[in-house]
Scaffold this motif. Structure first.
Motif, mmCIF file in Angstrom:
data_model
loop_
_atom_site.group_PDB
_atom_site.id
_atom_site.type_symbol
_atom_site.label_atom_id
_atom_site.label_comp_id
_atom_site.label_asym_id
_atom_site.label_seq_id
_atom_site.Cartn_x
_atom_site.Cartn_y
_atom_site.Cartn_z
ATOM 1 N N VAL A 229 0.825 -1.217 0.000
ATOM 2 C CA VAL A 229 0.000 0.000 0.000
ATOM 3 C C VAL A 229 0.855 1.261 0.000
ATOM 4 O O VAL A 229 0.364 2.360 0.267
ATOM 5 C CB VAL A 229 -0.961 -0.001 1.208
ATOM 6 C CG1 VAL A 229 -2.029 -1.076 1.044
ATOM 7 C CG2 VAL A 229 -0.199 -0.214 2.510
ATOM 8 N N CYS A 244 -7.151 1.964 4.046
ATOM 9 C CA CYS A 244 -6.556 1.247 2.922
ATOM 10 C C CYS A 244 -7.110 1.803 1.611
ATOM 11 O O CYS A 244 -8.117 2.518 1.608
ATOM 12 C CB CYS A 244 -6.843 -0.252 3.047
ATOM 13 S SG CYS A 244 -8.587 -0.686 2.830
ATOM 14 N N PRO A 245 -6.484 1.483 0.480
ATOM 15 C CA PRO A 245 -6.958 2.007 -0.816
ATOM 16 C C PRO A 245 -8.419 1.686 -1.081
ATOM 17 O O PRO A 245 -9.164 2.519 -1.598
ATOM 18 C CB PRO A 245 -6.034 1.327 -1.824
ATOM 19 C CG PRO A 245 -4.770 1.079 -1.056
ATOM 20 C CD PRO A 245 -5.206 0.742 0.339
ATOM 21 N N SER A 246 -8.873 0.482 -0.698
ATOM 22 C CA SER A 246 -10.253 0.084 -0.953
ATOM 23 C C SER A 246 -11.235 0.962 -0.174
ATOM 24 O O SER A 246 -12.216 1.466 -0.715
ATOM 25 C CB SER A 246 -10.444 -1.379 -0.579
ATOM 26 O OG SER A 246 -11.802 -1.750 -0.747
ATOM 27 N N SER A 248 -10.615 3.918 1.083
ATOM 28 C CA SER A 248 -10.497 5.296 0.607
ATOM 29 C C SER A 248 -11.329 5.517 -0.637
ATOM 30 O O SER A 248 -11.978 6.556 -0.800
ATOM 31 C CB SER A 248 -9.030 5.629 0.323
ATOM 32 O OG SER A 248 -8.265 5.566 1.499
ATOM 33 N N ASN A 249 -11.354 4.519 -1.547
ATOM 34 C CA ASN A 249 -12.153 4.629 -2.767
ATOM 35 C C ASN A 249 -13.641 4.626 -2.469
ATOM 36 O O ASN A 249 -14.415 5.335 -3.089
ATOM 37 C CB ASN A 249 -11.797 3.501 -3.724
ATOM 38 C CG ASN A 249 -10.404 3.639 -4.304
ATOM 39 O OD1 ASN A 249 -9.874 4.738 -4.369
ATOM 40 N ND2 ASN A 249 -9.815 2.530 -4.716
#
Length: 254
Positions: A229, A244-246, A248-249
């Motif tokens: 990450v 985490c990126p998920s 955040s999206n």
């Protein structure tokens, strides 16, 4: 102010020797010769600089007039702040700027004489083995090591205590890093599900390894390799709540 009467260093060893000589002179000015140094930094005078020389001497003087200078110049106007601060704080400030100047001079020589990657790395390692002037002046060299060790131990304890569901309130106060192996969990029955998530990376699926840096998402509570990450330990220290990126999206789409 220096017209470079000393031999110009051309090898890593010579540059390091130059660094040590200048460093010794600056330390002398800020410790054993501190009363003399303090008196010479009269705020009523013009912009003054503190110079250290390869022969382990020091000098307070005006900056050189030539532009660009033969060597990188020390911090300008150190005398102006003298009476506006406590003496120890002022000396610490001068020490920090002196550390920066020493590195600038050393790597100026490295660039001038074409040091390659390995030579620059070796030079920095040699320099880094010595305490900084700031550490010497403030006496914080040993103290900083002790604090670092205590901080690391505290971080490990915090990581172990924050991997279960029951610690969600404390998780909001700081980022969870480096999860422990499953057998170290004390509340195993309640945290069984979290253990399974913490044992594998939420991005690549690889198992937990004690020699790798991990970080936990404060939203979904999944663990991730720092490298997966793009979070380093240094960057994690400044993150109050990690998403985490998920997650955040998901927040971005709401």
């Amino acid at each position: 102010m220096e017209s470079i009467p000393h031999p110009i260093p051309r090898t890593v060893e010579e540059v390091f020797s130059d660094f040590k000589g200048r460093r010794a002179g600056l330390i002398k000015a800020l410790t054993t010769d501190v009363e003399k140094f303090y008196q010479q930094c009269d705020p009523e005078k013009e912009n003054l600089c503190l110079y250290g020389y390869p022969n382990e001497t020091w000098e307070v003087n005006l900056p050189v007039e030539e532009v660009p200078p033969e060597l990188p110049e020390p911090a300008l106007g150190i005398n102006f702040a003298r009476d506006g601060m406590q003496e120890k704080d002022w000396l610490s400030l001068v020490a920090v700027h002196s550390d920066s100047w020493l590195l600038a001079v050393s790597f100026y020589f490295g660039a001038r004489f074409g040091f390659g990657k390995n030579e620059r790395k070796r030079l920095f390692q040699m320099i880094n083995d010595l305490p900084t002037i700031f550490e010497v002046v403030t006496g914080s060299a040993k103290q900083s090591k002790d604090q670092s060790a205590a901080h690391n131990n505290g971080s490990n304890s915090k990581s172990k205590s924050s991997s279960g569901k029951g610690s969600s309130q404390s998780d909001a106060k700081g980022v969870k890093m480096s999860p422990p192996p499953k057998e170290e969990e004390e509340s195993g029955e309640e945290d069984e599900e979290d253990d399974e998530q913490g044992a594998t990376c939420g991005a690549c699926g690889d198992n937990y390894g004690t020699d790798e840096f991990w970080i936990c998402c404060d939203v979904c509570e999944r663990w991730f390799h720092g490298k997966c990450v793009k979070i380093t330990p240094a960057k994690a220290e400044h993150i109050k709540q990690y998403k985490c990126p998920s997650c955040s999206n998901k927040r971005a789409r709401v």
